[in-house]
Design a protein around this motif. Structure first.
Motif, short mmCIF file in Angstrom:
data_model
loop_
_atom_site.label_atom_id
_atom_site.label_comp_id
_atom_site.label_asym_id
_atom_site.label_seq_id
_atom_site.Cartn_x
_atom_site.Cartn_y
_atom_site.Cartn_z
N ASN A 47 -7.36 -3.83 5.11
CA ASN A 47 -8.59 -3.04 5.02
C ASN A 47 -8.89 -2.69 3.57
OD1 ASN A 47 -10.34 -0.53 5.09
ND2 ASN A 47 -10.20 -0.96 7.28
N SER A 48 -10.17 -2.79 3.21
CA SER A 48 -10.59 -2.52 1.82
C SER A 48 -10.17 -1.15 1.34
CB SER A 48 -12.10 -2.68 1.69
OG SER A 48 -12.51 -3.98 2.03
N ALA A 49 -10.15 -0.17 2.24
CA ALA A 49 -9.81 1.20 1.86
C ALA A 49 -8.35 1.35 1.46
CB ALA A 49 -10.14 2.16 3.00
N ASP A 50 -7.49 0.40 1.88
CA ASP A 50 -6.06 0.49 1.57
C ASP A 50 -5.69 -0.23 0.28
OD1 ASP A 50 -5.51 1.91 3.94
OD2 ASP A 50 -5.43 0.05 5.10
N LEU A 51 -6.58 -1.06 -0.23
CA LEU A 51 -6.24 -1.87 -1.40
C LEU A 51 -6.21 -1.10 -2.72
CD1 LEU A 51 -8.05 -5.23 -0.54
CD2 LEU A 51 -5.59 -4.81 -0.70
N PRO A 52 -7.08 -0.09 -2.95
CA PRO A 52 -6.99 0.64 -4.24
C PRO A 52 -5.60 1.17 -4.54
CG PRO A 52 -9.03 1.21 -3.13
CD PRO A 52 -8.24 0.36 -2.17
N THR A 53 -4.86 1.62 -3.52
CA THR A 53 -3.50 2.11 -3.73
C THR A 53 -2.60 1.00 -4.28
OG1 THR A 53 -3.79 3.63 -1.87
CG2 THR A 53 -1.53 3.24 -2.62
N LEU A 54 -2.80 -0.22 -3.78
CA LEU A 54 -2.02 -1.36 -4.25
C LEU A 54 -2.24 -1.60 -5.74
CD1 LEU A 54 -0.26 -3.90 -3.67
CD2 LEU A 54 -2.38 -5.11 -3.13
N PHE A 55 -3.50 -1.49 -6.19
CA PHE A 55 -3.82 -1.72 -7.60
C PHE A 55 -3.17 -0.68 -8.50
CE2 PHE A 55 -6.93 -4.51 -5.75
CZ PHE A 55 -7.19 -5.46 -6.74
N GLU A 56 -2.95 0.52 -7.99
CA GLU A 56 -2.31 1.56 -8.79
C GLU A 56 -0.82 1.32 -8.94
OE1 GLU A 56 -3.22 5.27 -6.99
OE2 GLU A 56 -5.40 5.07 -7.25
N GLU A 57 -0.24 0.51 -8.04
CA GLU A 57 1.21 0.29 -8.05
C GLU A 57 1.62 -0.99 -8.77
OE1 GLU A 57 2.14 0.34 -3.93
OE2 GLU A 57 2.08 2.53 -3.74
N LEU A 58 0.71 -1.97 -8.85
CA LEU A 58 1.03 -3.25 -9.49
C LEU A 58 0.75 -3.19 -10.99
CD1 LEU A 58 -0.48 -5.76 -6.90
CD2 LEU A 58 1.93 -5.16 -7.19
#
Length: 447
Positions: free
Chosen positions: A25-36
């Motif tokens: 889901n698009s709403a879950d991806l911003p968190t991924l960008f903060e961790e990578l």
């Protein structure tokens, strides 16, 4: 998610990664960008579909956005901007440093640049500053079929298609019609026969908090924004209204805790900024306690004669502060929901007076019984009971009056919350307690 994405990148299984990202889901991806890290973020972003990439980019933290832009080619940057809605582009420009803004503007179409400049010129925290110019407008002499064809043709470029606005030749709002009505109606029916003509609008200069409250009151999905000549210039959508409400709630919590509001997140704010935002109010409240100290010093002879009085100071002050804080919280919440108005002042005071009497009687009886059992001192029990009665009534009066006074003089009622109420009520409660004690116990005071 981080571990799985990192593994797929390291093993170069980009096809699998692309399929996986599409399923998230698009709403879950911003968190991924903060961790990578930055390199992996760029890979992930380039594997997203254009629509999904735009959705994710708009929700990314400004630092992540800046790093991605710095790694984008001009073509990639153009694609990103073209997919963003106008209000998201404006937000992006407002948050980026000047060198990044120049590059963004260079890759924006001249016509869009003109619209963006207009949006940037609206006052901060106004409806104009949060609206988008991307909406669907219809003519009243259109048929349902023609309207649906237009929506299909341009709908992907608009922020919302659920509400469509019927405009006159001069772009004044004549009516509104929702997509559900269009879908279930016969295709040859005219729009003017279906549209709702009682349209609620706001002006571009309307305060954004008032706009957000209207979404809650009327259950809007979008709200039309008009200029001084009543021409439709944009719409505020529910997602932007919710952002405003979240920001306002966060700001009120900070003010209520005697902290200067800060737009940055907790971890992004430096230690020095945190200290600076807190120190002014802490100094003011600390210095104000000098008054409380002076009152205690004045009655030094009283508690020298009856030392046990000192043991009740924390209880009296704490109870008074807590009662005032409870009242102010309820009044501030009521005012923010438009439930409590300035015209309701006397009504609110009368209600809080009755609440205070009820609470004080229960607290007084409870403490009176404790004192009689523990100290067998009727005068002390009466002093404490009457002190609680006086201080609780006063605390509720202050908790009700100060926030409403703040609103009357056009300052944020949250300023009159816990720290201020507690400090003022501390002074008054100590004064009331010792005044009652000296009268009932016949004590002398130092003048």
């Amino acid at each position: 998610m981080k571990e799985k994405v990192s593994e797929l990148i390291e093993t170069k299984k980009f096809n699998y990664l692309k399929e996986y990202l599409q399923s998230v889901n698009s709403a879950d991806l911003p968190t991924l960008f903060e961790e990578l890290d930055d390199e992996k973020n760029l890979i992930v972003y380039r594997l997203l579909s254009k629509e999904k990439a735009a959705e994710v980019f708009a929700e990314l933290d400004s630092d992540v956005q800046e790093k991605l832009i710095n790694n984008f080619s001009d073509k990639e940057l153009q694609n990103v901007i073209n997919e963003l809605f106008m209000d998201d582009t404006v937000d992006l420009i407002e948050e980026m440093p000047s060198n990044v803004v120049k590059r963004i503007l260079k890759n924006i179409h001249p016509a869009d640049r003109k619209v963006i400049n207009e949006l940037l010129n609206y006052p901060e925290e106004s409806a104009g500053s949060i609206m988008t110019t991307e909406f669907i407008d219809l003519k009243e002499n259109m048929t349902v079929e023609q309207a649906l064809e237009k929506i299909k043709r341009i709908g992907l470029e608009k922020e919302t298609i659920y509400n469509c606005y019927v405009l006159s030749m001069s772009r004044k709002v004549k009516g509104i019609i929702d997509l559900k009505t269009l879908v279930i109606s016969e295709k040859d029916v005219l729009i003017k026969d279906l549209m709702e003509t009682n349209v609620i609008t706001v002006t571009t200069l309307e305060d954004q908090e008032n706009v957000a409250k209207m979404f809650d009151k009327y259950n809007f999905l979008a709200l039309p924004v008009v200029d001084t000549e009543n021409r439709l210039v944009g719409i505020v959508t529910i997602d932007d209204a919710m952002d405003v409400l979240q920001d306002e709630v966060a700001e009120d919590f900070e003010i209520m805790s005697a902290i200067t509001p800060n737009e940055e997140t907790y971890f992004k704010t430096s230690v020095f900024s945190h200290a600076k935002n807190r120190i002014i109010w802490l100094l003011i409240l600390m210095l104000s306690s000098i008054v409380t100290g002076a009152i205690i010093t004045k009655y030094e002879a009283a508690f020298a004669s009856v030392p046990i009085l000192v043991a009740f100071i924390p209880m009296i002050m704490g109870t008074t502060g807590n009662c005032g804080s409870q009242t102010s919280t309820l009044i501030i919440r009521g005012m923010s929901n438009d439930e409590v108005m300035l015209k309701d002042y006397l009504k609110a005071i009368w209600k809080e007076f009755r609440v205070a009497i009820s609470v004080a009687l229960m607290l007084g009886v409870a403490n009176g019984i404790r004192i009689l059992v523990q100290y067998q001192d009727m005068k002390l029990a009466v002093v404490v009971a009457l002190s609680l009665l006086g201080t609780v009534v006063l605390a509720n009066f202050l908790g009700c009056s100060l926030p409403m006074l703040a609103k009357k003089i056009k300052i944020d009622p949250a300023l009159m919350a816990t720290p201020v109420i507690t400090t003022v009520s501390d002074m008054c409660s100590v004064l009331i307690f010792f005044k009652i004690a000296t009268i009932i116990m016949g004590l002398e005071i130092n003048l």
